[in-house]
Design a protein around this motif. Sequence first.
Motif, PDB file in Angstrom:
ATOM      1  N   PHE A   1     -71.307  29.932 142.405  1.00  0.00           N
ATOM      2  CA  PHE A   1     -71.269  30.156 140.956  1.00  0.00           C
ATOM      3  C   PHE A   1     -69.832  29.980 140.479  1.00  0.00           C
ATOM      4  O   PHE A   1     -68.909  30.604 141.001  1.00  0.00           O
ATOM      5  CB  PHE A   1     -71.785  31.553 140.601  1.00  0.00           C
ATOM      6  CG  PHE A   1     -73.265  31.706 140.790  1.00  0.00           C
ATOM      7  CD1 PHE A   1     -74.153  31.241 139.840  1.00  0.00           C
ATOM      8  CD2 PHE A   1     -73.780  32.314 141.932  1.00  0.00           C
ATOM      9  CE1 PHE A   1     -75.524  31.371 140.008  1.00  0.00           C
ATOM     10  CE2 PHE A   1     -75.142  32.453 142.115  1.00  0.00           C
ATOM     11  CZ  PHE A   1     -76.020  31.978 141.149  1.00  0.00           C
ATOM     12  N   SER A   2     -69.651  29.134 139.495  1.00  0.00           N
ATOM     13  CA  SER A   2     -68.325  28.691 139.070  1.00  0.00           C
ATOM     14  C   SER A   2     -67.842  29.396 137.811  1.00  0.00           C
ATOM     15  O   SER A   2     -68.625  29.766 136.933  1.00  0.00           O
ATOM     16  CB  SER A   2     -68.365  27.182 138.810  1.00  0.00           C
ATOM     17  OG  SER A   2     -67.129  26.730 138.284  1.00  0.00           O
ATOM     18  N   SER A   3     -66.507  29.528 137.715  1.00  0.00           N
ATOM     19  CA  SER A   3     -65.854  30.034 136.507  1.00  0.00           C
ATOM     20  C   SER A   3     -65.242  28.913 135.673  1.00  0.00           C
ATOM     21  O   SER A   3     -64.541  29.196 134.694  1.00  0.00           O
ATOM     22  CB  SER A   3     -64.743  31.029 136.889  1.00  0.00           C
ATOM     23  OG  SER A   3     -65.288  32.198 137.441  1.00  0.00           O
ATOM     24  N   ARG A   4     -65.481  27.670 136.054  1.00  0.00           N
ATOM     25  CA  ARG A   4     -64.871  26.554 135.326  1.00  0.00           C
ATOM     26  C   ARG A   4     -65.402  26.474 133.896  1.00  0.00           C
ATOM     27  O   ARG A   4     -66.605  26.446 133.665  1.00  0.00           O
ATOM     28  CB  ARG A   4     -65.133  25.249 136.073  1.00  0.00           C
ATOM     29  CG  ARG A   4     -64.312  25.105 137.341  1.00  0.00           C
ATOM     30  CD  ARG A   4     -64.877  24.072 138.288  1.00  0.00           C
ATOM     31  NE  ARG A   4     -65.091  22.780 137.626  1.00  0.00           N
ATOM     32  CZ  ARG A   4     -65.780  21.787 138.180  1.00  0.00           C
ATOM     33  NH1 ARG A   4     -66.314  21.939 139.377  1.00  0.00           N
ATOM     34  NH2 ARG A   4     -65.938  20.646 137.529  1.00  0.00           N
ATOM     35  N   HIS A   5     -64.486  26.426 132.953  1.00  0.00           N
ATOM     36  CA  HIS A   5     -64.849  26.466 131.537  1.00  0.00           C
ATOM     37  C   HIS A   5     -65.745  25.309 131.120  1.00  0.00           C
ATOM     38  O   HIS A   5     -66.679  25.468 130.320  1.00  0.00           O
ATOM     39  CB  HIS A   5     -63.577  26.472 130.679  1.00  0.00           C
ATOM     40  CG  HIS A   5     -62.798  27.737 130.778  1.00  0.00           C
ATOM     41  ND1 HIS A   5     -61.536  27.879 130.242  1.00  0.00           N
ATOM     42  CD2 HIS A   5     -63.094  28.927 131.354  1.00  0.00           C
ATOM     43  CE1 HIS A   5     -61.088  29.102 130.481  1.00  0.00           C
ATOM     44  NE2 HIS A   5     -62.014  29.745 131.160  1.00  0.00           N
ATOM     45  N   GLU A   6     -65.464  24.120 131.638  1.00  0.00           N
ATOM     46  CA  GLU A   6     -66.199  22.939 131.173  1.00  0.00           C
ATOM     47  C   GLU A   6     -67.660  22.952 131.607  1.00  0.00           C
ATOM     48  O   GLU A   6     -68.466  22.172 131.088  1.00  0.00           O
ATOM     49  CB  GLU A   6     -65.516  21.657 131.662  1.00  0.00           C
ATOM     50  CG  GLU A   6     -65.648  21.380 133.158  1.00  0.00           C
ATOM     51  CD  GLU A   6     -64.558  22.024 134.005  1.00  0.00           C
ATOM     52  OE1 GLU A   6     -64.327  21.542 135.123  1.00  0.00           O
ATOM     53  OE2 GLU A   6     -63.959  23.015 133.531  1.00  0.00           O
ATOM     54  N   LEU A   7     -68.019  23.843 132.535  1.00  0.00           N
ATOM     55  CA  LEU A   7     -69.404  23.945 132.997  1.00  0.00           C
ATOM     56  C   LEU A   7     -70.194  25.017 132.246  1.00  0.00           C
ATOM     57  O   LEU A   7     -71.403  25.125 132.411  1.00  0.00           O
ATOM     58  CB  LEU A   7     -69.443  24.263 134.496  1.00  0.00           C
ATOM     59  CG  LEU A   7     -68.733  23.271 135.423  1.00  0.00           C
ATOM     60  CD1 LEU A   7     -68.837  23.750 136.872  1.00  0.00           C
ATOM     61  CD2 LEU A   7     -69.296  21.873 135.272  1.00  0.00           C
ATOM     62  N   MET A   8     -69.504  25.808 131.435  1.00  0.00           N
ATOM     63  CA  MET A   8     -70.122  26.990 130.829  1.00  0.00           C
ATOM     64  C   MET A   8     -70.837  26.689 129.528  1.00  0.00           C
ATOM     65  O   MET A   8     -70.455  25.793 128.766  1.00  0.00           O
ATOM     66  CB  MET A   8     -69.057  28.052 130.554  1.00  0.00           C
ATOM     67  CG  MET A   8     -68.457  28.683 131.773  1.00  0.00           C
ATOM     68  SD  MET A   8     -67.234  29.929 131.291  1.00  0.00           S
ATOM     69  CE  MET A   8     -66.744  30.537 132.910  1.00  0.00           C
TER      70      MET A   8
ATOM     71  N   ILE B   1     -67.027  22.281 126.190  1.00  0.00           N
ATOM     72  CA  ILE B   1     -65.771  23.000 126.381  1.00  0.00           C
ATOM     73  C   ILE B   1     -64.868  22.184 127.293  1.00  0.00           C
ATOM     74  O   ILE B   1     -65.306  21.705 128.345  1.00  0.00           O
ATOM     75  CB  ILE B   1     -66.038  24.384 126.999  1.00  0.00           C
ATOM     76  CG1 ILE B   1     -67.005  25.172 126.122  1.00  0.00           C
ATOM     77  CG2 ILE B   1     -64.744  25.155 127.199  1.00  0.00           C
ATOM     78  CD1 ILE B   1     -67.460  26.478 126.734  1.00  0.00           C
ATOM     79  N   PRO B   2     -63.602  22.003 126.934  1.00  0.00           N
ATOM     80  CA  PRO B   2     -62.707  21.251 127.817  1.00  0.00           C
ATOM     81  C   PRO B   2     -62.352  22.069 129.056  1.00  0.00           C
ATOM     82  O   PRO B   2     -62.450  23.300 129.047  1.00  0.00           O
ATOM     83  CB  PRO B   2     -61.469  21.010 126.945  1.00  0.00           C
ATOM     84  CG  PRO B   2     -61.486  22.122 125.942  1.00  0.00           C
ATOM     85  CD  PRO B   2     -62.940  22.414 125.685  1.00  0.00           C
TER      86      PRO B   2
ATOM     87  N   ILE C   1     -58.146  31.783 135.259  1.00  0.00           N
ATOM     88  CA  ILE C   1     -59.481  32.379 135.140  1.00  0.00           C
ATOM     89  C   ILE C   1     -60.552  31.311 134.933  1.00  0.00           C
ATOM     90  O   ILE C   1     -61.734  31.578 135.130  1.00  0.00           O
ATOM     91  CB  ILE C   1     -59.554  33.419 133.994  1.00  0.00           C
ATOM     92  CG1 ILE C   1     -59.278  32.764 132.640  1.00  0.00           C
ATOM     93  CG2 ILE C   1     -58.627  34.589 134.254  1.00  0.00           C
ATOM     94  CD1 ILE C   1     -59.585  33.664 131.464  1.00  0.00           C
ATOM     95  N   GLY C   2     -60.137  30.104 134.567  1.00  0.00           N
ATOM     96  CA  GLY C   2     -61.083  29.014 134.377  1.00  0.00           C
ATOM     97  C   GLY C   2     -61.096  28.019 135.522  1.00  0.00           C
ATOM     98  O   GLY C   2     -61.588  26.900 135.362  1.00  0.00           O
TER      99      GLY C   2
END
Length: 394
Positions: A59-66, A79-80, A88-89
């Motif tokens: 499970f990812s914290s990457r912003h562009e996947l959210m 989201i970039p 945190i991203g």
Amino acid sequence: MLESLPTQRPAGCPFDPPEELARLREQDPLTRLAFPDGHRGWLVTGHALARAVVSDPRFSSRHELMHIPMPGMAPTESIPPAGPGMFIGHDAPEHTRYRRLLMGKFTLRRMRQLTERVEEVTAAQLDAMEQQGPVVDLMRTYAQPIPALMICELLGVPYDEHETFQRHTMALNDHNATVEDRGAAMNALGTMLYELVVAKRAAPTDDVLGDLAAGDELTDEELTNIAVLLLGAGLDTTANMIALGTFALLQHPEQLAAMRSGPEVVDTAVEELLRYLSIAHTGVRTALEDVELDGRPIKAGETVVLSVMAANRDPARFADPDRLDVRRRATGHLALGFGIHQCLGQQLARVEMRVAFPALFTRFPDLRLAVPAGEVPLRTDSDIYGVERLPVAW
């Protein structure tokens, strides 16, 4: 399918999560959730499942996947990716690299060494309260200045700019702020802190940013983004914990009396207030691959929303969870996160609260609300729950 994330808190209960979350947790702690942008993902309300998600590298914290579950925060475009240093991203290994550079500067031992300075700052704010009183806004005169002074000193950021920093940080967390407003706030913070980073490169100072600027592990952009993250977290979260925690203790006088019964109760009181209030109330992760969770398939690309406030009120983990009990051993709560993204400044926050709560009620033993509890303005449309103001008297 849940059509939207429950956000409406019960009337007259400023410390309790939305009632719908408890019903969902009892029925099924993993629920399908519709997002404002049309995405179909999941909502986790159980403690064990929430902890499992934040511990799982799938499970990812990457912003562009959210996908964002709050209607006011949902962007109209994708989201970039998080910028360099905005750790945190990021996931491992990028996140690991940044975290490793910072962890030694926020150790439990190092933060406890700051206790005497926190006591000095707290005493000065109590003096200011006394001079201004006997009716003051506790948020502005006490809860905000203590963590602001400490994080500014620790990072090496000029305190006389803290109100500007605070305003921009609140805009970033505000669900009602436009995309343009949040972008402007981020740009303003970035510009101010970039100039500070450049100055520290030229003449390193004895503080966290100065130490990092003296090395060559980070670019100016990376260090600026790290400064934005650390400053924003240090300004906003602990301030709301101190103010909302004071409100909760005033509304539960028997728990206030228990906290004041001895220093050994202060530590448990801080952990219990963290659990009970869960001001950083909602987290987000996205599946990088197909994952089975609670016997059901989470498909790659699906976003999972973590209701921290529901997880921290889970009766399967905490007995009688809706009751504030400052003697409770509230270990295992998720108020400060869990896993690799657990709050970097958590030990500083604990030190500040362990000093601030008893000092406040020692100086003003008859502290009370200056308005009816129902008139205290709550900060409901934000990533960080709290009060807008807390008028108190003595």
